[in-house]
Design an enzyme around this catalytic site. Structure first.
Site, PDB file in Angstrom:
ATOM      1  N   LYS A 129       1.061  -1.287  -0.260  1.00 15.11           N
ATOM      2  CA  LYS A 129       0.027   0.200   0.146  1.00 15.11           C
ATOM      3  C   LYS A 129       0.917   1.351  -0.043  1.00 15.11           C
ATOM      4  CE  LYS A 129      -4.517   1.034   0.124  1.00 15.11           C
ATOM      5  NZ  LYS A 129      -5.536   0.384  -0.567  1.00 15.11           N
ATOM      6  N   ASP A 169      -6.842   4.508  -4.590  1.00 15.78           N
ATOM      7  CA  ASP A 169      -7.638   4.203  -3.544  1.00 15.78           C
ATOM      8  C   ASP A 169      -8.159   5.616  -3.037  1.00 15.78           C
ATOM      9  OD1 ASP A 169      -7.845   2.471  -0.971  1.00 15.78           O
ATOM     10  OD2 ASP A 169      -7.331   4.096   0.029  1.00 15.78           O
TER      11      ASP A 169
HETATM   12  P1  NDP Z   1     -13.014   7.944  -2.598  1.00 18.89           P
HETATM   13  O1  NDP Z   1     -11.771   8.908  -2.418  1.00 18.89           O
HETATM   14  O2  NDP Z   1     -13.386   7.588  -4.293  1.00 18.89           O
HETATM   15  O3  NDP Z   1     -14.179   8.238  -1.613  1.00 18.89           O
HETATM   16  C1  NDP Z   1     -14.293   8.108  -0.405  1.00 18.89           C
HETATM   17  C2  NDP Z   1     -15.490   8.629   0.028  1.00 18.89           C
HETATM   18  O4  NDP Z   1     -15.983   8.535   1.486  1.00 18.89           O
HETATM   19  C3  NDP Z   1     -15.835  10.085  -0.351  1.00 18.89           C
HETATM   20  O5  NDP Z   1     -17.136  10.364  -0.891  1.00 18.89           O
HETATM   21  C4  NDP Z   1     -15.472  10.664   1.111  1.00 18.89           C
HETATM   22  O6  NDP Z   1     -16.229  11.936   1.338  1.00 18.89           O
HETATM   23  C5  NDP Z   1     -16.300   9.690   1.972  1.00 18.89           C
HETATM   24  N1  NDP Z   1     -15.620   9.990   3.395  1.00 18.89           N
HETATM   25  C6  NDP Z   1     -14.448  10.035   3.988  1.00 18.89           C
HETATM   26  N2  NDP Z   1     -14.255   9.995   5.279  1.00 18.89           N
HETATM   27  C7  NDP Z   1     -15.625   9.690   5.640  1.00 18.89           C
HETATM   28  C8  NDP Z   1     -16.320   9.682   6.828  1.00 18.89           C
HETATM   29  N3  NDP Z   1     -15.809   9.704   7.748  1.00 18.89           N
HETATM   30  N4  NDP Z   1     -17.613   9.502   6.681  1.00 18.89           N
HETATM   31  C9  NDP Z   1     -18.368   9.360   5.525  1.00 18.89           C
HETATM   32  N5  NDP Z   1     -17.785   9.563   4.494  1.00 18.89           N
HETATM   33  C10 NDP Z   1     -16.466   9.867   4.594  1.00 18.89           C
HETATM   34  O7  NDP Z   1     -12.420   6.596  -1.941  1.00 18.89           O
HETATM   35  P2  NDP Z   1     -13.019   4.975  -2.461  1.00 18.89           P
HETATM   36  O8  NDP Z   1     -14.237   4.682  -2.738  1.00 18.89           O
HETATM   37  O9  NDP Z   1     -11.793   4.448  -3.715  1.00 18.89           O
HETATM   38  O10 NDP Z   1     -12.496   4.172  -1.215  1.00 18.89           O
HETATM   39  C11 NDP Z   1     -13.354   3.949  -0.039  1.00 18.89           C
HETATM   40  C12 NDP Z   1     -12.959   2.995   0.840  1.00 18.89           C
HETATM   41  O11 NDP Z   1     -12.866   1.744   0.279  1.00 18.89           O
HETATM   42  C13 NDP Z   1     -11.491   3.181   1.416  1.00 18.89           C
HETATM   43  O12 NDP Z   1     -11.648   2.362   2.767  1.00 18.89           O
HETATM   44  C14 NDP Z   1     -10.565   2.412   0.571  1.00 18.89           C
HETATM   45  O13 NDP Z   1      -9.332   1.862   1.081  1.00 18.89           O
HETATM   46  C15 NDP Z   1     -11.583   1.116   0.191  1.00 18.89           C
HETATM   47  N6  NDP Z   1     -11.242   0.541  -0.992  1.00 18.89           N
HETATM   48  C16 NDP Z   1     -11.102   1.036  -2.103  1.00 18.89           C
HETATM   49  C17 NDP Z   1     -10.824   0.306  -3.244  1.00 18.89           C
HETATM   50  C18 NDP Z   1     -10.929   0.546  -4.588  1.00 18.89           C
HETATM   51  O14 NDP Z   1     -10.960   0.097  -5.800  1.00 18.89           O
HETATM   52  N7  NDP Z   1     -11.152   2.014  -4.663  1.00 18.89           N
HETATM   53  C19 NDP Z   1     -10.767  -1.312  -3.250  1.00 18.89           C
HETATM   54  C20 NDP Z   1     -10.719  -1.852  -2.028  1.00 18.89           C
HETATM   55  C21 NDP Z   1     -11.009  -0.879  -0.810  1.00 18.89           C
HETATM   56  P3  NDP Z   1     -15.441  13.341   1.029  1.00 18.89           P
HETATM   57  O15 NDP Z   1     -15.507  13.821  -0.310  1.00 18.89           O
HETATM   58  O16 NDP Z   1     -16.050  14.337   1.912  1.00 18.89           O
HETATM   59  O17 NDP Z   1     -14.100  13.252   1.109  1.00 18.89           O
END
Ligand code: NDP
Length: 449
Positions: A129, A169
């Site tokens: 990572k 991520d």
């Molecule tokens: P993104 O950056 O695309 O999206 C993250 C989202 O979560 C944003 O909408 C953000 O809002 C929101 N967010 C962040 N913190 C909080 C919180 N405390 N409460 C509510 N919403 C919150 O990231 P991903 O969708 O790619 O990743 C999300 C999760 O999935 C992470 O844990 C990542 O490690 C995991 N993951 C992702 C993969 C992938 O393929 N992308 C694969 C496997 C796991 P804001 O716009 O306000 O920041």
């Protein structure tokens, strides 16, 4: 989540001593070790060969300075990381996170989890990572590009299609992957699959953008199928509004569910008529705005400026898809009280240990991240395969493979849970199934490895 075995609790003590002030990393190690006692007793060679002591120590940690200039020509300095945790079963693979909270503890927890997740996919990929404490929010396109280029100028020395293949991520989506890959291409003079999540026009795979969310729903469908249930007609709450959340919404809806709430880091929205995904995507992806705008645009929906409160919204299925430790014990109690039957983790380690225990004790179907969100990295490995062949598979082929992989992960985790005496416990099952394969490879390689 208790470690009763004195040998394993001794290892955890050492990990805590050697990695002080790294709570997320300690939490991730504790969670895995708490499930390994039956394996240690059945396989004494693991202890003799120090497999677990070696597994909790990253093979390599790279930390580097990322300096760049902002739009006012002011010099900015961030810290970049790549933790190459374990390559016993294949080249390092794992995403890059750009977020102000990024530090060694968070990257090590994510890298450690990635070892087991990647093993569970059945594909030959090791765990890693990386990322930086850079906040893309509020930055101009030019600033994002300059940051990505500077970050990759250093990272490019340590990665490659046969050694370490990063992906996206949090904070690293298709735009950032494009800039990162462009810089890699330029400084290494190489057009290979050294990064995944690429755009379709330069080597990306069909289904990679959708993969984590779709895979999460395929896995959840298997869990529900185990008790004769399905997504059809269910109320679903999804935290986050990023890549994973958006495509979880899309697939859950396709499978007959109604998504009634979503969130971002500022708050959550509830729409009893079903959250309209096109509006969420327009706000979050195109305008890079706040989810509160949804309630201004959609009549009858409400916005609550408290992201953690989303779990108070009654639902049948909860899909935490935002970030680590976003769902604590109080939220778990509220979900159970409101009749939630299934929690599947789209984000990495979104449930705190006490919340996880509470779900398991109360008979809620619980899909741990390592298993439930492995679809993203699995499809990244399919992207690597296509890049090596210089070939592109159709959407339907990649989607079918993704579905097969998620079904197999469910079957293997279920079988391991049963074999090791905890039927139905996918936390134990996923950890043991993922661990055994890596442990076998480490034993085969000998101790210097
Ligand atoms: P993104 O950056 O695309 O999206 C993250 C989202 O979560 C944003 O909408 C953000 O809002 C929101 N967010 C962040 N913190 C909080 C919180 N405390 N409460 C509510 N919403 C919150 O990231 P991903 O969708 O790619 O990743 C999300 C999760 O999935 C992470 O844990 C990542 O490690 C995991 N993951 C992702 C993969 C992938 O393929 N992308 C694969 C496997 C796991 P804001 O716009 O306000 O920041």
């Amino acid at each position: 989540m208790k470690i009763t075995d004195p040998y394993l609790s001794g290892i955890l003590e050492q990990v805590c001593e050697r990695n002080p002030c790294q709570p997320e990393f300690q939490q991730a190690v504790a969670e895995v070790l708490s499930t390994l006692s039956p394996v240690i007793h059945r396989r004494p060679e693991l202890r003799e060969m120090g497999v677990i002591e070696r597994l909790v120590e990253p093979e390599r940690i790279i930390t580097f300075r990322v300096s760049w200039t902002d739009d006012k020509n002011k010099v900015q300095v961030n810290r970049g990381f790549r933790v190459q945790f374990n390559s016993a079963i294949g080249p390092y693979k794992g995403g890059l996170r750009f977020h102000p909270s990024v530090n060694a503890s968070i990257i090590k927890f994510l890298g450690f989890e990635q070892i087991f997740k990647n093993s569970l996919t059945g594909l030959p990929i090791g765990g890693a990572k990386g990322g930086a404490d850079f906040d893309p929010k509020g930055k101009s396109e030019w600033e994002i590009m300059r940051f990505c280029q500077s970050f990759m100028t250093e990272l490019s020395r340590h990665i490659g299609a046969d050694t370490d293949i990063p992906a996206g991520d949090i904070g690293v989506g298709s735009r950032e992957v494009g800039y990162l890959y462009g810089q890699y291409h330029r400084v290494r003079n190489e057009v290979t699959g050294a990064i995944t999540g690429k755009g379709q026009s330069y080597g990306g795979s069909h289904v990679r953008p959708e993969a984590t969310g779709y895979g999460l729903c395929y896995f959840t469908e298997e869990m529900l199928g185990g008790i004769g249930e399905s997504f059809d007609g269910k109320r679903v709450v999804i935290s986050g509004a990023g890549n994973v959340a958006v495509f979880s919404h899309e697939k859950a809806t396709e499978l007959g569910a109604k998504v009634v709430a979503m969130s971002d880091s500022s708050g959550y929205i509830v729409d009893e008529d079903g959250v309209q995904l096109d509006i969420v995507r327009e706000i979050k992806e195109k305008k890079r705005g706040r989810i509160s705008e949804y309630a201004e645009r959609v009549r009858g929906s409400v916005y609550v400026p408290d992201s953690a409160g989303i779990w108070n919204v009654p639902c049948d299925i909860a899909l935490p898809c935002a970030t680590q430790n976003e769902l604590g014990l109080l939220s778990a109690k509220e979900l159970v009280k409101n009749g939630c039957m299934c929690v599947a983790e789209g984000a990495n380690m979104p449930c705190t240990p006490d919340a996880m225990d509470y779900f398991l004790e109360n008979g809620v179907l619980y899909g741990p991240a390592k298993a439930a969100n492995a679809g993203g990295v699995a499809t990244s490995a399919l992207e690597m395969a296509q890049n090596s062949m210089r070939y592109t598979w159709k959407f339907s082929k990649v989607d079918a493979r993704l579905r097969d992989i998620m079904v197999n992960i469910y079957k293997n985790a279920t079988a391991a849970a049963e074999e090791y005496g905890t039927p139905g416990n996918l936390v134990v099952g996923a950890n043991i199934a993922g661990f055994n394969k890596v442990a076998d490879a480490m034993l085969s390689h000998g101790i210097s490895y």
